[in-house]
Design an enzyme around this catalytic site. Sequence first.
Site, PDB file in Angstrom:
ATOM      1  N   SER A 120      17.152 -19.053 -11.554  1.00  0.00           N
ATOM      2  CA  SER A 120      16.471 -19.723 -10.458  1.00  0.00           C
ATOM      3  C   SER A 120      17.412 -19.056  -9.220  1.00  0.00           C
ATOM      4  O   SER A 120      18.337 -19.301  -9.015  1.00  0.00           O
ATOM      5  CB  SER A 120      16.754 -21.145 -10.566  1.00  0.00           C
ATOM      6  OG  SER A 120      16.066 -21.664  -9.548  1.00  0.00           O
ATOM      7  N   ASP A 151      17.952  -8.378  -3.595  1.00  0.00           N
ATOM      8  CA  ASP A 151      17.770  -8.273  -2.209  1.00  0.00           C
ATOM      9  C   ASP A 151      16.759  -9.557  -2.062  1.00  0.00           C
ATOM     10  O   ASP A 151      16.681 -10.260  -1.073  1.00  0.00           O
ATOM     11  CB  ASP A 151      17.334  -7.008  -1.646  1.00  0.00           C
ATOM     12  CG  ASP A 151      16.502  -6.502  -2.642  1.00  0.00           C
ATOM     13  OD1 ASP A 151      16.033  -6.771  -3.773  1.00  0.00           O
ATOM     14  OD2 ASP A 151      15.980  -5.168  -2.153  1.00  0.00           O
ATOM     15  N   HIS A 257       7.306  -4.572 -11.868  1.00  0.00           N
ATOM     16  CA  HIS A 257       8.318  -5.848 -11.888  1.00  0.00           C
ATOM     17  C   HIS A 257       8.097  -6.442 -13.235  1.00  0.00           C
ATOM     18  O   HIS A 257       6.920  -6.848 -13.411  1.00  0.00           O
ATOM     19  CB  HIS A 257       8.338  -6.539 -10.677  1.00  0.00           C
ATOM     20  CG  HIS A 257       9.285  -7.703 -10.897  1.00  0.00           C
ATOM     21  ND1 HIS A 257      10.705  -7.676  -9.987  1.00  0.00           N
ATOM     22  CD2 HIS A 257       9.272  -8.829 -11.223  1.00  0.00           C
ATOM     23  CE1 HIS A 257      11.362  -8.673 -10.557  1.00  0.00           C
ATOM     24  NE2 HIS A 257      10.418  -9.455 -11.139  1.00  0.00           N
ATOM     25  N   ARG A 312      30.399 -49.147  -2.829  1.00  0.00           N
ATOM     26  CA  ARG A 312      30.999 -47.597  -2.392  1.00  0.00           C
ATOM     27  C   ARG A 312      32.442 -47.750  -2.142  1.00  0.00           C
ATOM     28  O   ARG A 312      33.149 -46.973  -2.344  1.00  0.00           O
ATOM     29  CB  ARG A 312      30.168 -47.303  -1.295  1.00  0.00           C
ATOM     30  CG  ARG A 312      30.168 -48.177   0.047  1.00  0.00           C
ATOM     31  CD  ARG A 312      29.665 -47.491   1.286  1.00  0.00           C
ATOM     32  NE  ARG A 312      29.727 -48.374   2.237  1.00  0.00           N
ATOM     33  CZ  ARG A 312      29.327 -48.065   3.525  1.00  0.00           C
ATOM     34  NH1 ARG A 312      29.475 -46.974   4.061  1.00  0.00           N
ATOM     35  NH2 ARG A 312      29.239 -49.099   4.503  1.00  0.00           N
ATOM     36  N   SER A 339      31.264 -42.606   4.866  1.00  0.00           N
ATOM     37  CA  SER A 339      30.419 -43.494   4.287  1.00  0.00           C
ATOM     38  C   SER A 339      30.493 -43.841   2.805  1.00  0.00           C
ATOM     39  O   SER A 339      30.285 -44.681   2.308  1.00  0.00           O
ATOM     40  CB  SER A 339      28.833 -43.124   4.849  1.00  0.00           C
ATOM     41  OG  SER A 339      28.834 -43.061   6.134  1.00  0.00           O
ATOM     42  N   GLU A 360      23.973 -29.625   0.762  1.00  0.00           N
ATOM     43  CA  GLU A 360      24.096 -30.207  -0.657  1.00  0.00           C
ATOM     44  C   GLU A 360      23.858 -29.227  -1.682  1.00  0.00           C
ATOM     45  O   GLU A 360      24.461 -29.608  -3.049  1.00  0.00           O
ATOM     46  CB  GLU A 360      23.079 -31.443  -0.569  1.00  0.00           C
ATOM     47  CG  GLU A 360      23.347 -32.449   0.249  1.00  0.00           C
ATOM     48  CD  GLU A 360      23.115 -32.447   2.053  1.00  0.00           C
ATOM     49  OE1 GLU A 360      23.039 -33.394   2.724  1.00  0.00           O
ATOM     50  OE2 GLU A 360      22.107 -31.354   2.067  1.00  0.00           O
ATOM     51  N   ASP A 417      18.672 -48.008   9.005  1.00  0.00           N
ATOM     52  CA  ASP A 417      18.752 -46.667   9.205  1.00  0.00           C
ATOM     53  C   ASP A 417      17.029 -45.964   8.951  1.00  0.00           C
ATOM     54  O   ASP A 417      16.840 -45.118   9.645  1.00  0.00           O
ATOM     55  CB  ASP A 417      19.537 -46.008   8.162  1.00  0.00           C
ATOM     56  CG  ASP A 417      21.016 -46.102   8.840  1.00  0.00           C
ATOM     57  OD1 ASP A 417      21.202 -46.112  10.110  1.00  0.00           O
ATOM     58  OD2 ASP A 417      21.978 -45.635   8.011  1.00  0.00           O
TER      59      ASP A 417
END
Length: 619
Positions: A120, A151, A257, A312, A339, A360, A417
């Site tokens: 990947s 590339d 390819h 948490r 947090s 991430e 939020d």
Amino acid sequence: MTTTYSDDELRALGQQLRVDSVRAADAAGSGHPTSSMSAADLLAVLLGRHFRYDFDRPAHPAGDRFVLSKGHASPLLYAAYKAAGAIDDAELLTFRKLGSRLEGHPTPRSLPWVETATGSLGQGLPVAAGIAWSGKRLDRVGYRVYVLCGDSEMAEGSVWEAAEYAGYEQLDNLTAIVDVNRLGQRGPTRHGHDLDAYARRFKAFDWHTIVVDGHDVADIDRAYAEAASTVGRPTAILARTLKGKGALAVEDREGAHGKPLSDAAAAVEELGGDRGVRVSVQEPPAARVLHAVRSGRLDLPRFDVGDEVATRDAYGQALVALGSARGDVVALDGEVGDSTRTEMFAKEHPERYAECYIAEQQLVATAVGLSARGWLPYAGTFAAFLTRAHDFIRMASISGADINLVGSHAGVAIGQDGPSQMGLEDLAMFRAIHDTTVLYPCDANQTAQLLAQTADLTGIRYLRTSRGAAPVIYPPHEEFPVGGSKVLRSGDGDRVTVVAAGVTVHEALKAADELAAAGIPVRVIDLYSVKPVDRRTLRDAARATGCLLTVEDHREQGGIGDAVAEAFSTAEPAPRMARLGVRTVPGSATPSEQLAAAGIDAAGIVAAVGLLVEHAVTP
């Protein structure tokens, strides 16, 4: 003893790598020989003059590390293994065949010399940066990390997350070799042979760049030497190459390819034939592991029943305790440590803390790199943001990486939020990945105990934590085996079983008390282990009550409801089942208002149980 190879010998080695790439793909009837042929000289010079490695002892602490980011060029990698004597010709020709170690894209599950699964595109450089960070900050034994990139994959955003990370961290032990062969899968790449375009981008991220002719062994040799002598910056060697180099039928031509050559025998003859060229790779210098694991007593935090503590917060305190007991624990965060509470670890053990900022993919890749070097990483961010790294998590599973991921601020319970910050798909994502453990604690002591257990598990472990404070319902000495659950309310006359986890456990307990007062006893199960799930307890509850209601702060698909349903897929007839989960896109509201709007609070559970009991009595 070090063997010195002449330029002519290195050219011959490059041709042999091309020959074997062509032969392997021809024997398989599939593969990517032209992508391998373009980079053959780059790898030949690396193996012959610069790479220090012991194929009989791949875990040698001072051995250099090599990552093939352009994993489809695996024929080249396997040809190099043959040239180094790690595999023989018979095994080379098993490429891509059932049962062969030589898979279409390399994985460490079958080959001890592979650092990480690739294929990947855009993942090799991020993981290599993680390995280099380990070498620079933790291992400190002087090995270098080389990563061969294509590339085409330079279009991936994860490449530039890694480039910025490596530049900022001054990883001068990292060398990226970019095989600029101009052609991608369906035609020319974005920048073609404009090497200056790539150089400008790497320079912008504080890399030292070297432009070379990728088929001139002397030029390549000078570049590797320059990279090794560069201090304070990683190096990008940008090599102009030709796809299919050496076989005129495919050299620098579109449409070749991912295909074996139509006339492999003619190409082998054109390349000079199979001369059986071998290479003696330099042995790494003597070294000892400087980060021997310190084993100490694990003193987990203890919380009193009735206290209000966010899971948490318990995670942060427990991680500090685990890090004090084990010197192999490393914490990583995505610039939300205040947090997630990972900042507690950063303050106590700063030498084993990595700040990956809001990247991430690099966060997870660094964890994978650390795992490859024998460390025990814990990487945390908001549960919602881990979805951005889903492909890295998927590939980590293919690698067999042992990593711990922690998602905080899960579900609608975070409140005002709003939906962009709410992890509502994370349980489904992690449950669907092979060899994962998914844990969702409801109180502080449970969180600490489960965290301690993750240190001894294998594969990918996911711990889901919550933002708001919740009452402590378990004493500090309570045990929570992975794969288990806790029955919090039960009786002979239970009419319905309510299965909950995390924040909904507390809502289920409130509902159970209200229902009991109304003469409807219910059983309550805390399903803290979402994967593996406690089939026995669920089946016992089904036999006793005949009806299960799952309630979760997550989408109805893929989470607790599906985990419970699967517990009955191969057993006795399934009980009547109903689900409560988040079915809409939430807005901004208080945590209690969010739970109510989603129908997963105590009132929602009471109403659902009432309907289930009514339907059970009235046909």
